[in-house]
Design a protein around this motif. Structure first.
Motif, PDB file in Angstrom:
ATOM      1  N   PHE A   1      48.101  76.471  68.005  1.00  0.00           N
ATOM      2  CA  PHE A   1      49.409  76.069  67.494  1.00  0.00           C
ATOM      3  C   PHE A   1      49.780  74.647  67.918  1.00  0.00           C
ATOM      4  N   TYR A   2      49.368  74.249  69.140  1.00  0.00           N
ATOM      5  CA  TYR A   2      49.625  72.865  69.572  1.00  0.00           C
ATOM      6  C   TYR A   2      48.810  71.892  68.722  1.00  0.00           C
ATOM      7  N   LYS A   3      47.543  72.236  68.553  1.00  0.00           N
ATOM      8  CA  LYS A   3      46.640  71.364  67.787  1.00  0.00           C
ATOM      9  C   LYS A   3      47.138  71.191  66.355  1.00  0.00           C
ATOM     10  N   LYS A   4      47.682  72.271  65.791  1.00  0.00           N
ATOM     11  CA  LYS A   4      48.188  72.214  64.424  1.00  0.00           C
ATOM     12  C   LYS A   4      49.341  71.220  64.296  1.00  0.00           C
ATOM     13  N   GLN A   5      50.046  70.982  65.401  1.00  0.00           N
ATOM     14  CA  GLN A   5      51.145  70.013  65.407  1.00  0.00           C
ATOM     15  C   GLN A   5      50.665  68.606  65.787  1.00  0.00           C
ATOM     16  N   GLY A   6      49.349  68.424  65.923  1.00  0.00           N
ATOM     17  CA  GLY A   6      48.811  67.113  66.263  1.00  0.00           C
ATOM     18  C   GLY A   6      48.778  66.823  67.741  1.00  0.00           C
ATOM     19  N   LEU A   7      48.962  67.854  68.570  1.00  0.00           N
ATOM     20  CA  LEU A   7      49.040  67.668  70.014  1.00  0.00           C
ATOM     21  C   LEU A   7      47.747  68.107  70.699  1.00  0.00           C
ATOM     22  N   ASP A   8      47.355  67.373  71.725  1.00  0.00           N
ATOM     23  CA  ASP A   8      46.233  67.743  72.575  1.00  0.00           C
ATOM     24  C   ASP A   8      46.826  68.213  73.898  1.00  0.00           C
ATOM     25  N   VAL A   9      47.040  69.523  74.012  1.00  0.00           N
ATOM     26  CA  VAL A   9      47.776  70.084  75.149  1.00  0.00           C
ATOM     27  C   VAL A   9      46.830  70.754  76.128  1.00  0.00           C
ATOM     28  N   GLN A  10      47.032  70.444  77.392  1.00  0.00           N
ATOM     29  CA  GLN A  10      46.334  71.135  78.473  1.00  0.00           C
ATOM     30  C   GLN A  10      47.347  72.027  79.170  1.00  0.00           C
ATOM     31  N   VAL A  11      47.150  73.360  79.110  1.00  0.00           N
ATOM     32  CA  VAL A  11      48.044  74.263  79.834  1.00  0.00           C
ATOM     33  C   VAL A  11      47.448  74.495  81.215  1.00  0.00           C
ATOM     34  N   VAL A  12      48.231  74.220  82.246  1.00  0.00           N
ATOM     35  CA  VAL A  12      47.716  74.172  83.614  1.00  0.00           C
ATOM     36  C   VAL A  12      48.309  75.304  84.443  1.00  0.00           C
ATOM     37  N   LYS A  13      47.437  76.206  84.872  1.00  0.00           N
ATOM     38  CA  LYS A  13      47.886  77.300  85.739  1.00  0.00           C
ATOM     39  C   LYS A  13      48.324  76.730  87.084  1.00  0.00           C
ATOM     40  N   THR A  14      49.476  77.157  87.554  1.00  0.00           N
ATOM     41  CA  THR A  14      50.080  76.567  88.751  1.00  0.00           C
ATOM     42  C   THR A  14      50.410  77.668  89.754  1.00  0.00           C
ATOM     43  N   ALA A  15      50.296  77.347  91.040  1.00  0.00           N
ATOM     44  CA  ALA A  15      50.351  78.379  92.084  1.00  0.00           C
ATOM     45  C   ALA A  15      51.737  78.966  92.309  1.00  0.00           C
ATOM     46  N   GLY A  16      52.785  78.174  92.172  1.00  0.00           N
ATOM     47  CA  GLY A  16      54.124  78.684  92.485  1.00  0.00           C
ATOM     48  C   GLY A  16      55.208  77.818  91.887  1.00  0.00           C
ATOM     49  N   TRP A  17      56.443  78.304  91.979  1.00  0.00           N
ATOM     50  CA  TRP A  17      57.551  77.624  91.306  1.00  0.00           C
ATOM     51  C   TRP A  17      57.953  76.320  91.991  1.00  0.00           C
ATOM     52  N   ALA A  18      57.824  76.245  93.314  1.00  0.00           N
ATOM     53  CA  ALA A  18      58.143  74.990  93.995  1.00  0.00           C
ATOM     54  C   ALA A  18      57.194  73.890  93.523  1.00  0.00           C
ATOM     55  N   LEU A  19      55.927  74.257  93.294  1.00  0.00           N
ATOM     56  CA  LEU A  19      54.948  73.282  92.817  1.00  0.00           C
ATOM     57  C   LEU A  19      55.263  72.877  91.376  1.00  0.00           C
ATOM     58  N   ILE A  20      55.680  73.825  90.554  1.00  0.00           N
ATOM     59  CA  ILE A  20      56.113  73.504  89.184  1.00  0.00           C
ATOM     60  C   ILE A  20      57.235  72.470  89.225  1.00  0.00           C
ATOM     61  N   ARG A  21      58.225  72.740  90.064  1.00  0.00           N
ATOM     62  CA  ARG A  21      59.362  71.816  90.199  1.00  0.00           C
ATOM     63  C   ARG A  21      58.901  70.426  90.616  1.00  0.00           C
ATOM     64  N   ASP A  22      58.055  70.362  91.638  1.00  0.00           N
ATOM     65  CA  ASP A  22      57.614  69.065  92.157  1.00  0.00           C
ATOM     66  C   ASP A  22      56.795  68.291  91.132  1.00  0.00           C
ATOM     67  N   LYS A  23      55.944  68.993  90.398  1.00  0.00           N
ATOM     68  CA  LYS A  23      55.121  68.309  89.395  1.00  0.00           C
ATOM     69  C   LYS A  23      55.962  67.818  88.214  1.00  0.00           C
ATOM     70  N   MET A  24      57.045  68.506  87.908  1.00  0.00           N
ATOM     71  CA  MET A  24      57.955  68.000  86.877  1.00  0.00           C
ATOM     72  C   MET A  24      58.707  66.771  87.381  1.00  0.00           C
ATOM     73  N   LEU A  25      59.155  66.824  88.623  1.00  0.00           N
ATOM     74  CA  LEU A  25      59.888  65.683  89.193  1.00  0.00           C
ATOM     75  C   LEU A  25      58.980  64.462  89.316  1.00  0.00           C
ATOM     76  N   ASN A  26      57.699  64.702  89.634  1.00  0.00           N
ATOM     77  CA  ASN A  26      56.737  63.599  89.791  1.00  0.00           C
ATOM     78  C   ASN A  26      56.115  63.152  88.469  1.00  0.00           C
ATOM     79  N   LYS A  27      56.524  63.777  87.377  1.00  0.00           N
ATOM     80  CA  LYS A  27      56.031  63.457  86.024  1.00  0.00           C
ATOM     81  C   LYS A  27      54.545  63.752  85.849  1.00  0.00           C
ATOM     82  N   GLU A  28      54.022  64.676  86.666  1.00  0.00           N
ATOM     83  CA  GLU A  28      52.630  65.105  86.474  1.00  0.00           C
ATOM     84  C   GLU A  28      52.520  66.035  85.274  1.00  0.00           C
ATOM     85  N   TYR A  29      53.596  66.761  84.993  1.00  0.00           N
ATOM     86  CA  TYR A  29      53.658  67.612  83.811  1.00  0.00           C
ATOM     87  C   TYR A  29      54.637  67.008  82.818  1.00  0.00           C
TER      88      TYR A  29
END
Length: 470
Positions: free
Chosen positions: A139-167
């Motif tokens: 579905f991502y590819k159909k919209q022209g996107l090259d998406v990597q879905v990244v499994k993440t260990a916990g919610w604090a790490l999700i938060r930090d990676k969003m704040l650091n613009k890694e995601y």
């Protein structure tokens, strides 16, 4: 090549395991190959369904209906509006729900994407089903996107990676964008909720040794796990025990445990139970270490859990990319809401790179036909659902619980925060520009454990509770 062993091949070492060279038996190899064939077939079937004229129409109408429902939770108001302005004007108003052009128009004539390669974080739980399944189904590819879905260990790490613009975007617990925007537990950074990823889909699971302690009044001294402080799990657990006369900060212990570690902690006796996301409630039953005390659907039917969102600046800088991402995730949500697709989706999201769970566990969660660990087989088709609407009244309720339990000090501008973070506000501005009175859509009331919540009176709601920190 021999399927099993070949002791007469001088060019190959003789190993008494699978002929493929892997450290497993031939039977395990064949089982894995069969499972992979099943997943491949499921992907092909779902892709074919997604490309059918019937589903494409269903998906378009689902997106439009979802947005209209968010604007007009009362059907009578929606009908009056449509009779007054007509379909064309209504669609123009609808187009401004997101800071982009009309989704319907872009579906026919996609705008150039500002950024095509994206990283999206997720925690391996069934709440993330739409976000995850959009990847193998293309579905991502159909919209022209090259998406990597990244499994993440916990919610604090999700938060930090969003704040650091890694995601670029992520799977959130739905209270997290509110807490991050407010700077609770982290640097303040404006975040947006684009869609709710799932509704319901959680449970209270207890260790099997507590089958005789079904009354929460017997839980004094129990140790419970939740996945994060700013989570519906924490707020619903606190609400539930407080309604039974227990103070969640004095009579029980609540600790943060990443969802994938909950079953192991239950087995080890480190906790007595948890209010957590699936599939780990069902996995505890599957492993015979826990039982399902209740589904959170029984506390608040239709409650939000996880969300899909990103930074406000990402949307501002990449509006067309965000719209494409939004379409892909909503398309997946539309497919996930159809009961006929659930067993196939369980196969698609089971592999190691996604949830890494037995298909039998995921099938029980997604179809709602499941063993509860108490000797019953239950049938609850909407045990997990994927209604994407980010109702702003949901955000107000979350904020009341943050204040009730002392996470927020002082006055809270509930409405302003809800409308800043949950993306449904621009439509009202557009409707006003069209000379129409904007309804108070996106603020439907609801009941939690039978008690009505009026989003227009949040402080009165907090003051109505006997057990609170404020």
């Amino acid at each position: 090549m021999s399927r099993y062993f070949d002791p007469f091949d001088a060019d190959r070492p003789l190993r008494l395991h699978c002929a493929c060279g892997g450290a497993h038996s031939p039977a395990e190899h064949e089982a894995a190959m069969a499972a992979q064939a099943g997943r491949d077939a499921a992907v092909q079937t779902l892709q074919a369904r997604s490309e059918s004229e019937d589903f494409e129409q269903h998906s378009r109408e689902f997106i439009e209906a979802s947005l209209m429902k968010a604007l007009f939770p009362q059907d009578a108001v929606r009908r009056r509006f449509l009779r007054a302005v007509g379909k064309g004007t209504a669609m123009a108003a609808l187009s401004s729900v997101l800071p982009t052009a009309s989704l319907q128009a872009m579906a026919q004539e996609a705008a150039p994407l500002e950024k095509k390669e994206l990283k999206i974080g997720f925690i391996p739980i069934t709440c993330a089903t739409p976000l995850i399944m959009a990847h193998p189904l293309g579905f991502y590819k159909k919209q022209g996107l090259d998406v990597q879905v990244v499994k993440t260990a916990g919610w604090a790490l999700i938060r930090d990676k969003m704040l650091n613009k890694e995601y670029d975007a992520t799977h959130f617990l739905s209270p997290m964008p509110l807490s991050i925007t407010m700077g609770l537990g982290s640097t303040a950074k404006p975040m947006h909720v684009a869609t709710i990823q799932n509704t319901n889909g959680q449970a209270i699971t207890l260790h099997v040794k507590h089958k005789d302690k079904r009354d929460p009044k017997d839980w004094k001294g129990f140790k419970f796990a939740v996945p994060f402080e700013y989570s519906m799990h924490n707020f619903l657990l606190r609400y539930y025990v407080a309604e039974h006369g227990l103070d969640p900060d004095k009579d029980i212990q609540i600790r943060v445990v990443p969802p994938p570690e909950m079953v192991a902690n239950l087995r080890a006796g480190n906790i007595d139970g948890y209010l957590g996301p699936d599939p780990f409630n069902q996995r505890a039953v599957y492993d015979e270490v826990g039982f399902i005390h209740l589904l959170t659907k029984e506390l608040w039917d239709g409650h939000p859990c996880c969300a899909f969102g990103t930074r406000a600046e990402f949307i501002q800088q990449n509006p067309n990319t965000f719209a494409a991402l939004y379409r892909a995730v909503l398309t997946a949500a539309a497919m996930a809401r159809q009961a006929k697709n659930r067993e196939l989706i369980a196969k698609v999201i089971a592999p190691k790179e996604y949830l890494n769970q037995p298909e039998a566990v995921l099938t029980q969660v997604l179809t709602g036909r499941f063993a509860d660990g108490l000797g019953n087989v239950r049938n609850v088709p909407d045990r997990a659902d994927f209604n994407p609407i980010p109702w702003q009244s949901m955000a107000v309720w979350m904020l009341t619980q943050m204040k009730r339990w002392g996470y927020v000090k002082g006055d809270v501008n509930y409405k302003q925060l809800a409308e800043q973070v949950f993306l449904l506000t621009d439509a009202k501005k557009q409707m006003k520009a069209l000379g129409e009175t904007a309804p108070d859509g996106a603020y439907p009331g609801f009941k939690v454990m039978g008690k009505a919540f009026d989003p227009a009176k949040p402080d009165a709601y907090i003051n109505s509770f006997a057990i609170k920190r404020t």
